[in-house]
Design a protein around this motif. Structure first.
Motif, PDB file in Angstrom:
ATOM      1  N   GLY A 242     -35.758  59.706   4.667  1.00 35.25           N
ATOM      2  CA  GLY A 242     -36.847  59.763   3.699  1.00 35.25           C
ATOM      3  C   GLY A 242     -36.374  59.566   2.274  1.00 35.25           C
ATOM      4  O   GLY A 242     -37.023  58.880   1.474  1.00 35.25           O
ATOM      5  N   VAL A 243     -35.233  60.149   1.935  1.00 37.49           N
ATOM      6  CA  VAL A 243     -34.681  59.963   0.589  1.00 37.49           C
ATOM      7  C   VAL A 243     -34.315  58.503   0.365  1.00 37.49           C
ATOM      8  O   VAL A 243     -34.575  57.934  -0.701  1.00 37.49           O
ATOM      9  CB  VAL A 243     -33.454  60.882   0.370  1.00 37.49           C
ATOM     10  N   ASP A 244     -33.719  57.858   1.368  1.00 32.83           N
ATOM     11  CA  ASP A 244     -33.402  56.426   1.249  1.00 32.83           C
ATOM     12  C   ASP A 244     -34.656  55.609   0.959  1.00 32.83           C
ATOM     13  O   ASP A 244     -34.656  54.719   0.096  1.00 32.83           O
ATOM     14  CB  ASP A 244     -32.745  55.926   2.538  1.00 32.83           C
ATOM     15  N   LEU A 245     -35.729  55.909   1.673  1.00 34.74           N
ATOM     16  CA  LEU A 245     -36.974  55.172   1.474  1.00 34.74           C
ATOM     17  C   LEU A 245     -37.571  55.435   0.095  1.00 34.74           C
ATOM     18  O   LEU A 245     -38.134  54.537  -0.539  1.00 34.74           O
ATOM     19  CB  LEU A 245     -37.980  55.550   2.562  1.00 34.74           C
ATOM     20  N   VAL A 246     -37.436  56.659  -0.373  1.00 38.00           N
ATOM     21  CA  VAL A 246     -37.925  57.014  -1.708  1.00 38.00           C
ATOM     22  C   VAL A 246     -37.168  56.219  -2.774  1.00 38.00           C
ATOM     23  O   VAL A 246     -37.764  55.708  -3.729  1.00 38.00           O
ATOM     24  CB  VAL A 246     -37.787  58.530  -1.944  1.00 38.00           C
ATOM     25  N   LEU A 247     -35.864  56.096  -2.616  1.00 38.76           N
ATOM     26  CA  LEU A 247     -35.062  55.351  -3.590  1.00 38.76           C
ATOM     27  C   LEU A 247     -35.463  53.876  -3.607  1.00 38.76           C
ATOM     28  O   LEU A 247     -35.550  53.255  -4.673  1.00 38.76           O
ATOM     29  CB  LEU A 247     -33.570  55.496  -3.261  1.00 38.76           C
ATOM     30  N   VAL A 248     -35.711  53.311  -2.413  1.00 45.03           N
ATOM     31  CA  VAL A 248     -36.143  51.912  -2.338  1.00 45.03           C
ATOM     32  C   VAL A 248     -37.507  51.748  -3.004  1.00 45.03           C
ATOM     33  O   VAL A 248     -37.734  50.801  -3.772  1.00 45.03           O
ATOM     34  CB  VAL A 248     -36.190  51.454  -0.866  1.00 45.03           C
ATOM     35  N   ALA A 249     -38.434  52.669  -2.717  1.00 45.85           N
ATOM     36  CA  ALA A 249     -39.776  52.572  -3.291  1.00 45.85           C
ATOM     37  C   ALA A 249     -39.744  52.712  -4.813  1.00 45.85           C
ATOM     38  O   ALA A 249     -40.470  52.010  -5.527  1.00 45.85           O
ATOM     39  CB  ALA A 249     -40.674  53.657  -2.687  1.00 45.85           C
ATOM     40  N   TRP A 250     -38.900  53.597  -5.314  1.00 49.38           N
ATOM     41  CA  TRP A 250     -38.795  53.786  -6.763  1.00 49.38           C
ATOM     42  C   TRP A 250     -38.256  52.522  -7.430  1.00 49.38           C
ATOM     43  O   TRP A 250     -38.764  52.075  -8.454  1.00 49.38           O
ATOM     44  CB  TRP A 250     -37.914  54.980  -7.060  1.00 49.38           C
ATOM     45  N   ALA A 251     -37.204  51.948  -6.820  1.00 47.95           N
ATOM     46  CA  ALA A 251     -36.643  50.709  -7.372  1.00 47.95           C
ATOM     47  C   ALA A 251     -37.678  49.587  -7.350  1.00 47.95           C
ATOM     48  O   ALA A 251     -37.784  48.796  -8.294  1.00 47.95           O
ATOM     49  CB  ALA A 251     -35.402  50.307  -6.583  1.00 47.95           C
ATOM     50  N   ASN A 252     -38.451  49.527  -6.272  1.00 51.94           N
ATOM     51  CA  ASN A 252     -39.489  48.507  -6.180  1.00 51.94           C
ATOM     52  C   ASN A 252     -40.568  48.711  -7.239  1.00 51.94           C
ATOM     53  O   ASN A 252     -41.068  47.759  -7.840  1.00 51.94           O
ATOM     54  CB  ASN A 252     -40.112  48.535  -4.785  1.00 51.94           C
ATOM     55  N   GLU A 253     -40.925  49.966  -7.497  1.00 50.17           N
ATOM     56  CA  GLU A 253     -41.928  50.282  -8.515  1.00 50.17           C
ATOM     57  C   GLU A 253     -41.442  49.892  -9.910  1.00 50.17           C
ATOM     58  O   GLU A 253     -42.236  49.549 -10.790  1.00 50.17           O
ATOM     59  CB  GLU A 253     -42.253  51.772  -8.467  1.00 50.17           C
ATOM     60  N   LEU A 254     -40.124  49.949 -10.111  1.00 51.68           N
ATOM     61  CA  LEU A 254     -39.537  49.569 -11.396  1.00 51.68           C
ATOM     62  C   LEU A 254     -39.235  48.073 -11.455  1.00 51.68           C
ATOM     63  O   LEU A 254     -38.613  47.609 -12.424  1.00 51.68           O
ATOM     64  CB  LEU A 254     -38.254  50.366 -11.639  1.00 51.68           C
ATOM     65  N   ASN A 255     -39.649  47.339 -10.413  1.00 50.40           N
ATOM     66  CA  ASN A 255     -39.395  45.889 -10.337  1.00 50.40           C
ATOM     67  C   ASN A 255     -37.909  45.554 -10.440  1.00 50.40           C
ATOM     68  O   ASN A 255     -37.508  44.597 -11.085  1.00 50.40           O
ATOM     69  CB  ASN A 255     -40.166  45.145 -11.436  1.00 50.40           C
ATOM     70  N   SER A 256     -37.097  46.403  -9.803  1.00 54.42           N
ATOM     71  CA  SER A 256     -35.651  46.200  -9.834  1.00 54.42           C
ATOM     72  C   SER A 256     -35.074  46.492  -8.448  1.00 54.42           C
ATOM     73  O   SER A 256     -34.489  47.564  -8.224  1.00 54.42           O
ATOM     74  CB  SER A 256     -35.007  47.107 -10.890  1.00 54.42           C
ATOM     75  N   PRO A 257     -35.249  45.574  -7.487  1.00 58.37           N
ATOM     76  CA  PRO A 257     -34.764  45.822  -6.127  1.00 58.37           C
ATOM     77  C   PRO A 257     -33.272  46.147  -6.059  1.00 58.37           C
ATOM     78  O   PRO A 257     -32.848  46.944  -5.223  1.00 58.37           O
ATOM     79  CB  PRO A 257     -35.075  44.506  -5.401  1.00 58.37           C
ATOM     80  N   ALA A 258     -32.472  45.534  -6.938  1.00 57.05           N
ATOM     81  CA  ALA A 258     -31.031  45.792  -6.914  1.00 57.05           C
ATOM     82  C   ALA A 258     -30.714  47.242  -7.248  1.00 57.05           C
ATOM     83  O   ALA A 258     -29.665  47.770  -6.846  1.00 57.05           O
ATOM     84  CB  ALA A 258     -30.316  44.871  -7.892  1.00 57.05           C
ATOM     85  N   LEU A 259     -31.617  47.912  -7.976  1.00 63.34           N
ATOM     86  CA  LEU A 259     -31.397  49.306  -8.335  1.00 63.34           C
ATOM     87  C   LEU A 259     -31.296  50.190  -7.096  1.00 63.34           C
ATOM     88  O   LEU A 259     -30.562  51.189  -7.092  1.00 63.34           O
ATOM     89  CB  LEU A 259     -32.535  49.794  -9.236  1.00 63.34           C
ATOM     90  N   ALA A 260     -32.023  49.814  -6.043  1.00 65.52           N
ATOM     91  CA  ALA A 260     -31.999  50.619  -4.819  1.00 65.52           C
ATOM     92  C   ALA A 260     -30.579  50.725  -4.267  1.00 65.52           C
ATOM     93  O   ALA A 260     -30.161  51.794  -3.792  1.00 65.52           O
ATOM     94  CB  ALA A 260     -32.932  50.019  -3.773  1.00 65.52           C
ATOM     95  N   MET A 261     -29.821  49.624  -4.319  1.00 67.16           N
ATOM     96  CA  MET A 261     -28.446  49.642  -3.817  1.00 67.16           C
ATOM     97  C   MET A 261     -27.573  50.566  -4.652  1.00 67.16           C
ATOM     98  O   MET A 261     -26.731  51.292  -4.120  1.00 67.16           O
ATOM     99  CB  MET A 261     -27.874  48.221  -3.826  1.00 67.16           C
ATOM    100  N   VAL A 262     -27.776  50.549  -5.968  1.00 70.03           N
ATOM    101  CA  VAL A 262     -26.986  51.413  -6.852  1.00 70.03           C
ATOM    102  C   VAL A 262     -27.284  52.879  -6.557  1.00 70.03           C
ATOM    103  O   VAL A 262     -26.374  53.708  -6.403  1.00 70.03           O
ATOM    104  CB  VAL A 262     -27.288  51.093  -8.329  1.00 70.03           C
TER     105      VAL A 262
END
Length: 435
Positions: A242-262
């Motif tokens: 769930g935390v992984d998915l939250v991080l991906v969703a947050w990065a997507n909301e910020l229009n920065s998919p690469a942020l999810a990896m960081v």
């Protein structure tokens, strides 16, 4: 800290078995990426891609306990080879399907999942035969820690193959990785003299004498303590995913998919550091404390997500993410050790198969739950849901059975048993204590 790991890897065959068991799992984290790219390219539908991935996971979950039961009865190396060959063939068949026949990937995925190589449950069941005391604790911690690297390398392997070739090539590469890893792990089992994963007769008999469990025994699920263990693992893994998915969703909301990896990398780095340190600590850790630490770490993340807080830069959450991850690998290691201590010696692989089922089910159930929570209340709501799941797992942990000769109070470490230096099939070995 390094002294503990040097001592561990000095035990014959431990390094080889651990390395090859991890290599045989390298394909797993990248699999959803390759299949999603492939089926979405064929059909233009992520829903259909999700169905294929879901059926592959379902097949793995359905038969993990059965594969474990087969391994407990012997011929572990043969089981690994057969599963590796069939699984690789199944992935390759999916990759070679014509796009207009994408629907054939549905039954193929389910059938392929039924042959998912069981290296993880087999090797975890073997550790008490090769190590004990502090070394057993260290090997479970090392495995849980190094597993974090798989979730970095596996997706990189799949995404790289997609980028440089295409999704078909990526899936074939993963199939080859599964095959090579399985063959290597089977060879390592034979070199270690434990190709027959059944416990030595003396070890199983000793357990039967101490429990009065000679003869036919009921299902492991007939034990209330074991059912609690499965429920705890389900909640823990669901919360972590769930935390992984939250991080991906947050990065997507910020229009920065690469942020999810960081973000995910920093969280995994915290887990890796925590696991390395925990594996070097003497004594038997308290399972409930490890779970409480994981729960607290995830709870601390919740206030840093919108709409609770709108950080001027997401980089400000990195120290909190690192701290939050510190207990993840130690908690998983402690759970594996406790399961090893409580499962009957001749049913350990089956018990770890149920662990695989619980983890797979927890992973599969998380996506719709997190999606609904984030649609309802934003990113922070998803994080709160993940935290609630891990808090539930922590609440269950004090009620689990302690296991055979596994005191909760820390004690000094002990060396590996003499038989670890010369394991052989049918040879008795002193049982190690779980972590």
């Amino acid at each position: 800290m390094l002294r503990s790991y040097r001592r561990l890897f000095a035990i014959p065959h431990v390094g080889s078995l651990l390395s090859w068991s991890l290599a045989s799992r390298l394909y797993m984290p990248g699999q959803p990426i390759a299949i999603t790219f492939l089926v979405a390219d064929w059909t233009g539908s992520y829903t259909k891609a999700g169905l294929v991935v879901g059926l592959l996971i379902l097949g793995t979950a359905l038969v993990a306990p059965m594969r474990g039961r087969m391994a407990d009865r012997g011929h572990a190396a043969r089981i690994v080879v057969v599963c590796g060959v069939v699984y690789a063939a199944g992935l390759s068949a999916i990759a070679l399907l014509p796009a207009e026949r994408w629907w054939a990937a549905l039954p193929l995925a389910l059938a392929t999942g039924l042959f998912s190589p069981p290296a993880n449950q087999i090797v975890r069941a073997l550790w008490p035969r090769l190590t004990r005391g502090r070394d057993l604790q260290a090997v479970y911690a090392a495995e849980a820690t190094l597993q974090e690297l798989l979730f970095v390398l596996g997706p990189m392997l799949a995404a790289g193959a997609v980028a440089f070739a295409d999704a078909r090539v990526a899936l074939v590469v993963l199939a080859a990785t599964a095959l090579v890893g399985s063959l290597g792990f089977a060879a390592a089992l034979r070199r270690a003299g434990v190709a027959d994963a059944a416990p030595p007769a003396g070890e199983a008999s000793a357990h039967e004498a101490s429990t009065g469990a000679a003869g036919p025994r009921p299902s492991l699920l007939a034990s209330g303590g074991f059912v609690l263990f499965i429920a705890m693992l389900f909640a823990l893994v669901a919360g972590i995913i769930g935390v992984d998915l939250v991080l991906v969703a947050w990065a997507n909301e910020l229009n920065s998919p690469a942020l999810a990896m960081v973000l995910a990398a920093v969280w995994a780095l915290g887990s890796l550091v925590g696991g390395l340190v925990a594996g070097a600590l003497p004594g038997t850790p308290r399972l409930s404390r490890r779970f409480a630490g994981s729960a607290l770490g995830i709870v601390l993340l919740v206030p840093f997500f919108p709409p609770v807080t709108h950080l001027p830069t997401p980089m400000l959450i990195l120290p909190v993410l690192f701290a939050s991850g510190l207990f993840i690998a130690p908690t998983l290691a402690a759970a594996m050790g406790r399961l090893s201590a409580t499962a009957p010696p001749d049913r350990r692989a089956e018990a770890f198969g149920w662990m695989t089922t619980a983890q797979t089910a927890g992973s599969a159930a998380t996506s719709p739950l997190m999606g609904a929570l984030m649609d309802w209340g934003g990113i922070a709501s998803g994080a709160a849901g993940a935290a609630a799941l891990v808090v539930l797992a922590a609440a269950i942990s004090p009620f689990l059975p302690v296991g055979r000769a596994e005191p909760e109070e820390p004690e000094g470490g002990r060396g590996a048993p003499d038989t670890a230096a010369r394991p052989a099939e049918g040879e008795s070995a002193r049982e190690g204590r779980g972590r």
